[in-house]
Design an enzyme around this catalytic site. Structure first.
Site, PDB file in Angstrom:
ATOM      1  N   ALA A  80       0.843  -1.196   0.000  1.00 24.47           N
ATOM      2  CA  ALA A  80       0.000   0.000   0.000  1.00 24.47           C
ATOM      3  C   ALA A  80       0.873   1.239   0.000  1.00 24.47           C
ATOM      4  O   ALA A  80       2.032   1.201   0.391  1.00 24.47           O
ATOM      5  CB  ALA A  80      -0.902   0.022   1.236  1.00 24.47           C
ATOM      6  N   TYR A 183      -6.246   8.407   2.242  1.00 27.16           N
ATOM      7  CA  TYR A 183      -5.602   7.140   2.625  1.00 27.16           C
ATOM      8  C   TYR A 183      -6.610   6.237   3.332  1.00 27.16           C
ATOM      9  O   TYR A 183      -6.769   5.061   2.973  1.00 27.16           O
ATOM     10  CB  TYR A 183      -4.393   7.420   3.535  1.00 27.16           C
ATOM     11  N   LYS A 187      -8.123   2.523   2.254  1.00 29.52           N
ATOM     12  CA  LYS A 187      -7.947   1.316   3.077  1.00 29.52           C
ATOM     13  C   LYS A 187      -9.315   0.692   3.373  1.00 29.52           C
ATOM     14  O   LYS A 187      -9.467  -0.530   3.385  1.00 29.52           O
ATOM     15  CB  LYS A 187      -7.214   1.644   4.378  1.00 29.52           C
TER      16      LYS A 187
HETATM   17  N1  LIG Z   1       2.963   1.193   9.871  1.00 25.24           N
HETATM   18  C1  LIG Z   1       1.804   1.503  10.418  1.00 25.24           C
HETATM   19  O1  LIG Z   1       1.751   2.207  11.455  1.00 25.24           O
HETATM   20  C2  LIG Z   1       0.513   1.001   9.820  1.00 25.24           C
HETATM   21  C3  LIG Z   1      -0.692   1.322  10.501  1.00 25.24           C
HETATM   22  C4  LIG Z   1      -1.883   0.889   9.948  1.00 25.24           C
HETATM   23  C5  LIG Z   1      -1.895   0.123   8.804  1.00 25.24           C
HETATM   24  N2  LIG Z   1      -0.726  -0.155   8.152  1.00 25.24           N
HETATM   25  C6  LIG Z   1      -0.795  -0.949   6.913  1.00 25.24           C
HETATM   26  O2  LIG Z   1       0.188  -1.959   6.958  1.00 25.24           O
HETATM   27  C7  LIG Z   1       0.701  -2.197   5.650  1.00 25.24           C
HETATM   28  C8  LIG Z   1       2.217  -2.155   5.664  1.00 25.24           C
HETATM   29  O3  LIG Z   1       2.630  -0.881   6.112  1.00 25.24           O
HETATM   30  P1  LIG Z   1       4.168  -0.531   6.403  1.00 25.24           P
HETATM   31  O4  LIG Z   1       4.185   0.381   7.556  1.00 25.24           O
HETATM   32  O5  LIG Z   1       4.970  -1.761   6.408  1.00 25.24           O
HETATM   33  O6  LIG Z   1       4.486   0.354   5.114  1.00 25.24           O
HETATM   34  P2  LIG Z   1       5.727   0.287   4.089  1.00 25.24           P
HETATM   35  O7  LIG Z   1       5.614   1.480   3.209  1.00 25.24           O
HETATM   36  O8  LIG Z   1       6.997   0.074   4.820  1.00 25.24           O
HETATM   37  O9  LIG Z   1       5.397  -1.039   3.267  1.00 25.24           O
HETATM   38  C9  LIG Z   1       4.526  -1.044   2.179  1.00 25.24           C
HETATM   39  C10 LIG Z   1       5.183  -1.863   1.095  1.00 25.24           C
HETATM   40  O10 LIG Z   1       4.308  -1.866  -0.036  1.00 25.24           O
HETATM   41  C11 LIG Z   1       5.118  -1.709  -1.175  1.00 25.24           C
HETATM   42  N3  LIG Z   1       4.334  -1.111  -2.252  1.00 25.24           N
HETATM   43  C12 LIG Z   1       3.887   0.170  -2.344  1.00 25.24           C
HETATM   44  N4  LIG Z   1       3.275   0.354  -3.512  1.00 25.24           N
HETATM   45  C13 LIG Z   1       3.321  -0.845  -4.166  1.00 25.24           C
HETATM   46  C14 LIG Z   1       2.868  -1.269  -5.437  1.00 25.24           C
HETATM   47  N5  LIG Z   1       2.251  -0.422  -6.286  1.00 25.24           N
HETATM   48  N6  LIG Z   1       3.100  -2.552  -5.806  1.00 25.24           N
HETATM   49  C15 LIG Z   1       3.749  -3.412  -4.976  1.00 25.24           C
HETATM   50  N7  LIG Z   1       4.202  -3.044  -3.769  1.00 25.24           N
HETATM   51  C16 LIG Z   1       3.989  -1.774  -3.366  1.00 25.24           C
HETATM   52  C17 LIG Z   1       6.263  -0.800  -0.763  1.00 25.24           C
HETATM   53  O11 LIG Z   1       7.393  -0.941  -1.633  1.00 25.24           O
HETATM   54  C18 LIG Z   1       6.530  -1.289   0.635  1.00 25.24           C
HETATM   55  O12 LIG Z   1       7.526  -2.282   0.641  1.00 25.24           O
HETATM   56  C19 LIG Z   1       0.045  -1.163   4.740  1.00 25.24           C
HETATM   57  O13 LIG Z   1      -1.026  -1.781   4.070  1.00 25.24           O
HETATM   58  C20 LIG Z   1      -0.471  -0.101   5.695  1.00 25.24           C
HETATM   59  O14 LIG Z   1      -1.612   0.544   5.178  1.00 25.24           O
HETATM   60  C21 LIG Z   1       0.480   0.272   8.648  1.00 25.24           C
END
Ligand SMILES: NC(=O)c1ccc[n+]([C@@H]2O[C@H](COP(=O)([O-])OP(=O)(O)OC[C@H]3O[C@@H](n4cnc5c(N)ncnc54)[C@H](O)[C@@H]3O)[C@@H](O)[C@H]2O)c1
Length: 362
Positions: A80, A183, A187
């Site tokens: 994402a 965002y 989601k």
């Molecule tokens: N970190 C947080 O606090 C948090 C909180 C709530 C929800 N989330 C959800 O958890 C998930 C992971 O978040 P994170 O913190 O690890 O973020 P992150 O940005 O580190 O990881 C997201 C990954 O998705 C990949 N990505 C982005 N666009 C892409 C595309 N078009 N095709 C293929 N891959 C793609 C990125 O390269 C990255 O490796 C997300 O779905 C996010 O919405 C995270």
């Protein structure tokens, strides 16, 4: 198992944890903003025995090929774009990656992996907007979105429809959704798409709504996500912290190790909970308080911050999870106390910034 976004902050740790017991594939496009040092992440994943497929969620052919090639028994969908503020300036991009990408995932599963037993989505507490509140008499009430003119006058508190002051309480998945950013809207659409696409099919869909995840491995370079990592970088570079609003914004910070364990349990538990689960520490802390604790962890003066009164559109005031359903249905509870997690983040950030050549996102 296939992890989309499996090279990211949460995904890479999850992939490495699962690879100890399963054959794990990662599908990720190594989006530049999230990956200042993609080679380091690739090496860490390869060392753990994780196979990386470089591809984009917006490319159904690449996703289909990955699905046909890997034939997963579990998909963990984490790919994402994740910046709340950034999503306002790039709505089409956020819809393409988060919404269209998820629609592609549903289509390729049907075509190449019909009968997939299990799919788990990383969703977010952002889908609640302000979340659960009570009024002065203790009755549950929904807050209206905060207005820019109130925020500009320093009126940061929550109000109900009739202007009555409201106090936030822990939110669970029975509370109505009310996304307050692009965002969050994308989601929520991911959740709806996956529930609808696999309704009545052999594929069970699990959804975890995560609070603010933090810990070692969160990008110190991405200015759009991870407030504690941003604070760490600013402290270590000798800058003062600017704390928004009146410092009393509340967040529920949950350590990466606890979040990875929740996903591992969803992947491995014999009967996966079908209801949406909230994953957080279950405790709220103000940004002012957490900033002071982080300054302490990094040996900096607790005065190196300023409460600015500035505000950002889409920022919600309070976030705390009610995690009782995750405990009851999944047997999950968070284990890492905030101070221990902050110390781990502080130590890791210090190492990263002292040795930039070894900067790792994994
Ligand atoms: N970190 C947080 O606090 C948090 C909180 C709530 C929800 N989330 C959800 O958890 C998930 C992971 O978040 P994170 O913190 O690890 O973020 P992150 O940005 O580190 O990881 C997201 C990954 O998705 C990949 N990505 C982005 N666009 C892409 C595309 N078009 N095709 C293929 N891959 C793609 C990125 O390269 C990255 O490796 C997300 O779905 C996010 O919405 C995270």
């Amino acid at each position: 198992m296939l992890i989309t976004g499996g090279a990211g902050f949460i995904g890479s740790r999850l992939a490495i944890a699962l690879a100890a017991r399963h054959r794990v594939h990662v599908f990720d496009n190594f989006a530049a903003q999230a990956h200042p040092a993609p080679a380091t992440t690739r090496i860490a994943l390869a060392r753990a025995g994780v196979r990386v497929i470089t591809g984009d969620m917006r490319d159904p052919a690449a996703l289909g090929a990955a699905m046909a090639d890997t034939r997963p028994d579990v998909i963990l969908h984490l790919a994402a774009e994740t910046g709340t503020g950034q999503s306002f300036s790039q709505p089409a991009h956020y819809v393409q990656v988060n919404v269209l990408g998820t629609a592609h995932l549903a289509e390729v599963v049907r075509r190449h992996a019909p009968g997939l037993p299990r799919l788990v989505l990383a969703s977010t507490r952002a889908v609640y907007g302000e979340g659960a509140c009570i009024d002065e008499s203790g009755r549950r009430a929904q807050a209206v979105p905060r207005r820019s003119d109130d925020l500009a006058l320093g009126r940061f508190g929550l109000q109900g429809r009739d202007g009555q002051p409201l106090a936030a309480v822990p939110t669970d998945a029975d509370w109505p959704v009310a996304p307050a950013s692009i965002y969050a809207a994308t989601k929520l659409m991911q959740e709806h798409l996956l529930r609808q696409a696999f309704w009545g099919s052999a594929t069970q869909v699990g959804i975890l709504r995560l609070q603010n995840v933090y810990g070692p491995g969160q990008s110190l370079d991405n200015p759009y996500t991870g407030v504690l990592s941003i604070f760490c970088r600013q402290i270590l570079e000798g800058r003062n912290l600017a704390i928004f609003e009146d410092g009393q914004i509340t967040r529920d910070f949950v350590m990466i190790d606890d979040v990875v364990r929740a996903f591992v349990m969803m992947a491995e538990t014999p009967v996966m909970p079908q209801q949406t689960l909230d994953i957080g520490s279950g405790q709220g802390i103000t940004l002012l308080d957490v900033a002071r604790r982080l300054l302490l962890c990094l040996g900096a003066s607790r005065d190196r911050l300023r409460v600015t009164g500035a505000y950002r559109p889409g920022d919600i005031r309070h976030a705390v999870a009610d995690i009782s359903r995750a405990t009851a249905q999944l047997g999950w509870t968070p284990r890492v106390p905030l101070d221990a997690g902050l110390m781990a983040l502080a130590r890791w950030s210090g190492r990263q910034l002292r040795h930039p050549a070894a900067r790792a996102s994994a």
